[in-house]
Design a protein around this motif. Sequence first.
Motif, mmCIF file in Angstrom:
data_model
loop_
_atom_site.group_PDB
_atom_site.id
_atom_site.type_symbol
_atom_site.label_atom_id
_atom_site.label_comp_id
_atom_site.label_asym_id
_atom_site.label_seq_id
_atom_site.Cartn_x
_atom_site.Cartn_y
_atom_site.Cartn_z
ATOM 1 N N ARG A 73 -5.915 11.535 9.425
ATOM 2 C CA ARG A 73 -6.932 11.051 10.368
ATOM 3 C C ARG A 73 -6.664 10.432 11.625
ATOM 4 N N TYR A 74 -5.458 9.679 11.464
ATOM 5 C CA TYR A 74 -5.592 8.497 12.767
ATOM 6 C C TYR A 74 -3.916 8.875 13.384
ATOM 7 N N GLY A 75 -3.107 9.641 12.882
ATOM 8 C CA GLY A 75 -1.756 9.505 13.515
ATOM 9 C C GLY A 75 -1.053 10.770 13.055
ATOM 10 N N THR A 76 0.466 10.773 13.357
ATOM 11 C CA THR A 76 1.301 11.723 12.970
ATOM 12 C C THR A 76 2.002 11.392 11.945
ATOM 13 N N PRO A 77 2.458 12.353 10.911
ATOM 14 C CA PRO A 77 3.202 11.942 10.070
ATOM 15 C C PRO A 77 4.455 11.178 10.473
ATOM 16 N N LYS A 78 4.989 11.186 11.612
ATOM 17 C CA LYS A 78 6.075 10.296 11.933
ATOM 18 C C LYS A 78 5.653 8.963 12.132
ATOM 19 N N SER A 79 4.814 8.499 12.732
ATOM 20 C CA SER A 79 4.176 7.259 12.865
ATOM 21 C C SER A 79 3.773 6.791 11.540
ATOM 22 N N ALA A 80 3.269 7.565 10.678
ATOM 23 C CA ALA A 80 2.737 7.209 9.251
ATOM 24 C C ALA A 80 3.999 6.732 8.560
ATOM 25 N N ILE A 81 4.819 7.461 8.655
ATOM 26 C CA ILE A 81 6.264 7.418 7.747
ATOM 27 C C ILE A 81 6.853 5.838 8.222
ATOM 28 N N ALA A 82 6.842 5.761 9.556
ATOM 29 C CA ALA A 82 7.348 4.404 9.973
ATOM 30 C C ALA A 82 6.461 3.122 9.621
ATOM 31 N N LEU A 83 5.251 3.305 9.576
ATOM 32 C CA LEU A 83 4.329 2.243 9.067
ATOM 33 C C LEU A 83 4.453 2.079 7.543
ATOM 34 N N VAL A 84 4.581 3.131 6.879
ATOM 35 C CA VAL A 84 4.546 2.746 5.379
ATOM 36 C C VAL A 84 5.806 2.455 5.002
ATOM 37 N N SER A 85 6.972 2.792 5.753
ATOM 38 C CA SER A 85 8.227 2.030 5.452
ATOM 39 C C SER A 85 8.324 0.689 5.727
ATOM 40 N N CYS A 86 7.785 0.196 6.988
ATOM 41 C CA CYS A 86 7.613 -1.169 7.151
ATOM 42 C C CYS A 86 6.754 -1.901 6.302
ATOM 43 N N ALA A 87 5.613 -1.180 5.794
ATOM 44 C CA ALA A 87 4.793 -1.971 4.770
ATOM 45 C C ALA A 87 5.374 -1.991 3.413
ATOM 46 N N ILE A 109 1.675 -3.538 -7.581
ATOM 47 C CA ILE A 109 0.487 -2.632 -6.970
ATOM 48 C C ILE A 109 0.556 -2.344 -5.604
ATOM 49 N N LEU A 110 0.724 -3.543 -4.853
ATOM 50 C CA LEU A 110 1.020 -3.328 -3.440
ATOM 51 C C LEU A 110 2.125 -2.290 -3.048
ATOM 52 N N TYR A 111 3.238 -2.515 -3.892
ATOM 53 C CA TYR A 111 4.237 -1.761 -3.584
ATOM 54 C C TYR A 111 4.204 -0.309 -3.877
ATOM 55 N N SER A 112 3.254 -0.190 -4.886
ATOM 56 C CA SER A 112 3.077 1.279 -5.294
ATOM 57 C C SER A 112 2.138 1.927 -4.353
ATOM 58 N N LEU A 113 1.137 1.176 -3.899
ATOM 59 C CA LEU A 113 0.328 1.578 -2.538
ATOM 60 C C LEU A 113 1.089 2.037 -1.284
ATOM 61 N N THR A 114 2.047 1.172 -1.247
ATOM 62 C CA THR A 114 2.902 1.270 0.272
ATOM 63 C C THR A 114 3.689 2.653 0.144
ATOM 64 N N THR A 115 4.328 2.736 -1.255
ATOM 65 C CA THR A 115 5.501 3.926 -1.616
ATOM 66 C C THR A 115 4.801 5.111 -1.570
ATOM 67 N N ALA A 116 3.497 5.291 -2.162
ATOM 68 C CA ALA A 116 2.848 6.728 -2.811
ATOM 69 C C ALA A 116 2.725 7.684 -1.776
ATOM 70 N N PRO A 117 2.316 7.178 -0.495
ATOM 71 C CA PRO A 117 2.271 8.277 0.471
ATOM 72 C C PRO A 117 3.588 8.686 1.016
ATOM 73 N N LEU A 118 4.797 7.913 0.805
ATOM 74 C CA LEU A 118 5.819 8.179 1.619
ATOM 75 C C LEU A 118 6.458 9.705 1.459
ATOM 76 N N MET A 119 6.543 10.027 0.312
ATOM 77 C CA MET A 119 7.288 11.486 0.193
ATOM 78 C C MET A 119 6.270 12.702 0.783
ATOM 79 N N PRO A 120 4.917 12.572 0.565
ATOM 80 C CA PRO A 120 4.095 13.795 1.085
ATOM 81 C C PRO A 120 3.994 13.706 2.347
ATOM 82 N N LEU A 121 4.185 12.378 3.161
ATOM 83 C CA LEU A 121 4.292 12.398 4.471
ATOM 84 C C LEU A 121 5.520 12.904 5.011
ATOM 85 N N THR A 122 6.599 12.660 4.368
ATOM 86 C CA THR A 122 7.925 13.139 4.745
ATOM 87 C C THR A 122 7.823 14.667 4.499
ATOM 88 N N ASP A 123 7.369 15.250 3.410
ATOM 89 C CA ASP A 123 7.050 16.659 3.543
ATOM 90 C C ASP A 123 6.422 17.377 4.529
#
Length: 181
Positions: A73-87, A109-123
Amino acid sequence: MIGAEPPIVNDRFAPRLAALYAALFLAAGWYLPLFPVWLAARGLDPGAIGVVLAAFQFTRIAGTPAGTRLADRYGTPKSAIALVSCATVVAMLVIANASGFAAIALAAILYSLTTAPLMPLTDAYALKGLSLRGRAYGPVLDEMMALRVDELALEAANRELTELSLLGEIATQRDVAVGLI
């Protein structure tokens, strides 16, 4: 008939992508076998460790679609990957400083929420970037295989260390029990 040249050629996207995947798998292969041991070292009993690990996995079920939907909805996968990685780095710092069952569970739980979308975004990033370059996903996987072999060796070593630690603990408990008899 000769097709049109891909719009982007001769860049370092595929090797950088392979390195990103390797980093993701190495990180998971490093912490997953040791996380329960770390939880025990922080004073959690086996039941509490099970609850933390279950909450961690259950949260991933909700975190993956939520994170990827926000990225769509709000960005590209690349920027989302960077944001999720920092989180994720922030979440790791929170876990490292957490003590007690409730704090550790919430941090996990916080860690899980931040890492969960990382692999699909990278794909998604990989498929988009490779299609722009006229490359297929398969050859990139071949480039990654050498890095994956290193990760598998690290996972096996971690598994062996965990098993040796458990065997040492059992032997110590047995020696203490024999000394009491």
